[in-house]
Design a protein around this motif. Structure first.
Motif, PDB file in Angstrom:
ATOM      1  N   SER A   1     -32.454  -5.336  41.373  1.00 13.86           N
ATOM      2  CA  SER A   1     -33.456  -6.043  40.570  1.00 13.86           C
ATOM      3  C   SER A   1     -32.875  -6.605  39.267  1.00 13.86           C
ATOM      4  CB  SER A   1     -34.623  -5.108  40.244  1.00 13.86           C
ATOM      5  OG  SER A   1     -34.153  -4.000  39.514  1.00 13.86           O
ATOM      6  N   GLN A   2     -31.647  -6.161  38.908  1.00 18.71           N
ATOM      7  CA  GLN A   2     -31.050  -6.637  37.663  1.00 18.71           C
ATOM      8  C   GLN A   2     -30.729  -8.135  37.724  1.00 18.71           C
ATOM      9  OE1 GLN A   2     -31.105  -4.234  35.477  1.00 18.71           O
ATOM     10  NE2 GLN A   2     -30.595  -5.649  33.821  1.00 18.71           N
ATOM     11  N   VAL A   3     -30.481  -8.630  38.928  1.00 20.14           N
ATOM     12  CA  VAL A   3     -30.170 -10.063  39.091  1.00 20.14           C
ATOM     13  C   VAL A   3     -31.326 -10.898  38.544  1.00 20.14           C
ATOM     14  CG1 VAL A   3     -29.717 -11.903  40.754  1.00 20.14           C
ATOM     15  CG2 VAL A   3     -28.710  -9.636  41.099  1.00 20.14           C
TER      16      VAL A   3
ATOM     17  N   ILE B   1     -30.500  13.829  33.007  1.00 20.08           N
ATOM     18  CA  ILE B   1     -30.931  12.707  33.853  1.00 20.08           C
ATOM     19  C   ILE B   1     -29.941  11.570  33.613  1.00 20.08           C
ATOM     20  CG2 ILE B   1     -32.778  11.044  34.314  1.00 20.08           C
ATOM     21  CD1 ILE B   1     -34.765  13.152  33.288  1.00 20.08           C
ATOM     22  N   GLY B   2     -29.207  11.221  34.668  1.00 19.71           N
ATOM     23  CA  GLY B   2     -28.073  10.307  34.480  1.00 19.71           C
ATOM     24  C   GLY B   2     -28.353   8.900  34.981  1.00 19.71           C
ATOM     25  N   PRO B   3     -27.545   7.951  34.512  1.00 24.51           N
ATOM     26  CA  PRO B   3     -27.680   6.567  34.948  1.00 24.51           C
ATOM     27  C   PRO B   3     -26.688   6.238  36.067  1.00 24.51           C
ATOM     28  CG  PRO B   3     -26.201   6.609  33.108  1.00 24.51           C
ATOM     29  CD  PRO B   3     -26.482   8.049  33.480  1.00 24.51           C
ATOM     30  N   TRP B   4     -26.749   5.009  36.554  1.00 20.32           N
ATOM     31  CA  TRP B   4     -25.900   4.599  37.671  1.00 20.32           C
ATOM     32  C   TRP B   4     -24.694   3.797  37.234  1.00 20.32           C
ATOM     33  CZ3 TRP B   4     -26.278  -0.531  36.752  1.00 20.32           C
ATOM     34  CH2 TRP B   4     -27.472  -0.996  36.205  1.00 20.32           C
ATOM     35  N   ASN B   5     -24.694   3.289  35.985  1.00 23.65           N
ATOM     36  CA  ASN B   5     -23.637   2.331  35.616  1.00 23.65           C
ATOM     37  C   ASN B   5     -22.275   2.985  35.390  1.00 23.65           C
ATOM     38  OD1 ASN B   5     -24.858   3.484  33.377  1.00 23.65           O
ATOM     39  ND2 ASN B   5     -24.613   1.687  32.089  1.00 23.65           N
TER      40      ASN B   5
END
Ligand code: NDP
Length: 496
Positions: A320-322, A142-146
């Motif tokens: 949503s990180q903002v 399961i991978g991340p987007w960064n």
């Protein structure tokens, strides 16, 4: 290969947006639990073939996959930049680091996972042992987007080199990159579905964990890692978790301050701060604090975030990180912190680099993962206090130390899985270096020898070479043997 190749094959789909332009750049299937389970079933059948190949045969295929990635770097980097919003030059760097890692695991898997002899013992010189490393079977990644190439490939290629097949669920923000990698691998290994893709949101990740995979490799937030672990617990499925951190960078009084400021700026800001091993807290010896802060400010002043590809930082990938970044800055200010440079100044998902000072330790900006282009800077009277402050975190992923004589001692007192000394991101740059953390940063390792062993199970085989001098494991054991054993134990182990 293009994103559109993965045309929807289920009824429900989801769109992927370019964070710079907000344009839809791909539509992907929301795979159902039944489809995920079918993928794992296919992977299990393929595993029987893949595991039977020799290390050399698997290395040959991994090398060809790497060659294809290297030749197509421009295309892949464009896709990474489009899905994440990061500058294309940073996407190239990410891919270059991944290439080094793929080459390393293929080359070193035979040495690390090949059959090893284990030593005989004083009591049992007649026994000779070996350890053989077997693949688990099917690994769910399961991978991340960064870092959608570097991070998932860290687990994927170690798992493949160890003889496992893989079902990969990329982040819903970056499925096109995931699809590209899987398509490229299928061109090199067309015989069986050794690496497959499933796409969708978090529930597809849950379905993957429940689909009967033999091991899970997860990268993402601590909160989601806990959910994944709870699902793994249902079937006692082992898991490796890489969950981000609150990395500290320490600057000692004898450090090269120019290098430290340059490193700190890049470590905190690269990829708009969306890096698990990104610097979030900077702890500086009070004797050099003012000098360092001036140099850091000069470095950070030159860095700008924007929606065009020629700024050093792109917009935030996860919209949503903002809000998370803004809340951490607001909380720091409310608790008496100051903005030395920048400020929340967010616009269209773009956050400008920000330096915060005088932020109390219990502030969100010093405790929770901000995952944005911000950093706190504080001074400490000595390196004992620097170590104490750095270790005052529930996370323990990586750290950086800029120092002279004491660098290694400071590094080894830090409660983290990785430390870079007089450099940033060094532990990610070196393919032989195990990558992972402790505490809320997760457990287990990818990369290097430990990363290869993470995806294999050790099987001990111990054989009798000649009749035992002391026959212990038999009901025909004599009183004389038992007496002799007692004497030997005292002589050998009882002297101290
Ligand atoms: P998540 O932890 O929610 O997502 C990481 C991966 O897990 C994604 O592929 C996600 O899928 C998947 N996932 C989500 N929920 C589940 C579930 N219940 N079961 C199985 N898989 C699931 O991270 P976010 O993307 O929401 O980012 C939130 C925060 O996590 C960030 O702000 C950052 O602090 C941290 N993070 C850390 C990373 C690191 O490198 N350590 C990487 C990414 C995030 P999907 O994307 O489709 O929801």
């Amino acid at each position: 290969m293009t994103a559109t190749q993965h045309a929807p094959d289920t009824e429900e789909t989801f769109d992927v947006f370019n964070p710079r332009t907000q344009e839809v750049i791909g539509t992907y299937p929301m795979h159902t639990p039944a489809q995920v389970q079918a993928a794992t079933g296919r992977a299990r059948a393929a595993a029987a073939w893949w595991a039977e190949l020799t290390f050399k045969e698997r290395r040959d295929r991994l090398d060809r996959f790497n060659g294809m990635m290297a030749r197509s770097t421009d295309e892949l980097a464009d896709l990474v930049a489009a899905e994440t919003g990061k500058p294309t030059a940073d996407a190239h760097l990410e891919i270059a680091l991944a290439l080094g890692h793929v080459a390393w695991v293929g080359k070193h898997a035979p040495r690390v996972l090949g059959r090893h002899r284990t030593a005989s013992s004083l009591l049992s010189p007649h026994l000779s042992g070996t350890v053989t490393y077997h693949p688990y079977g099917v690994v769910g990644v399961i991978g991340p987007w960064n870092f959608p190439v570097f991070t998932p490939l860290g687990a994927i290629v170690s798992a493949l080199a160890a003889g496992n097949t893989v079902v990969f669920k990329p982040s819903e923000l970056t499925p096109g990159v995931g699809a590209w990698l899987v398509d490229a691998f299928a061109q090199v290994v067309p015989e069986h579905p050794v690496l497959q893709l499933v796409t969708g949101r978090g529930e597809v990740g849950t379905a993957l964990v429940r689909s009967g995979v033999d091991k899970v490799a997860f990268t993402g937030s601590t909160a989601t890692a806990k959910k994944v672990r709870a699902v793994c617990a249902e079937s006692l499925t082992p898991m490796v978790a890489e969950c981000g951190g609150k990395d500290a960078l320490i600057v000692d009084e004898d450090a090269d301050l120019d290098a430290a400021a340059e490193g700190a700026a890049w470590g905190a800001l690269m990829n708009a701060g969306q890096a698990c091993i990104g610097t979030e807290r900077i702890i500086v010896h009070e004797r050099v604090y003012a000098d360092f802060l001036a140099k850091l400010t000069a470095e950070v002043e030159r860095v700008h975030a924007g929606a065009s590809d020629d700024t050093q930082l792109g917009p935030m990938t996860l919209p949503s990180q903002v809000g998370v970044v803004e809340s951490h800055v607001a909380d720091a200010l409310e608790r008496g912190g100051h903005i030395a440079l920048g400020g929340p100044a967010t616009k269209d998902g773009v956050v400008q680099p920000t330096i915060l000072t005088d932020v109390p330790h219990d502030a969100l900006a010093n405790q929770e993962e901000t995952f944005g282009p911000t950093m706190t800077v504080e001074s400490v009277p000595d390196m004992d206090e620097a170590v104490r402050v750095a270790n005052d975190s529930k996370y323990g992923l990586a750290a950086v130390v800029y120092a002279g004589a004491q660098a290694r001692q400071i590094a080894e007192r830090l409660r983290t899985g990785m430390v870079s000394v007089n450099a940033v991101f060094a532990t990610a740059e070196l393919p032989s270096s195990p990558f992972g953390g402790i505490g809320d940063s997760g457990f287990g390792r990818v990369h290097g020898e430990d990363g290869l062993r993470e995806f294999a199970t050790a099987q001990a085989v111990v054989a009798k070479r000649f009749p035992a001098l002391l026959a212990l494991t038999t009901f025909n054991r004599t009183k004389g043997t038992e007496k002799l054993l007692g004497t030997i134990v005292k002589v050998v182990y009882g002297r101290r």
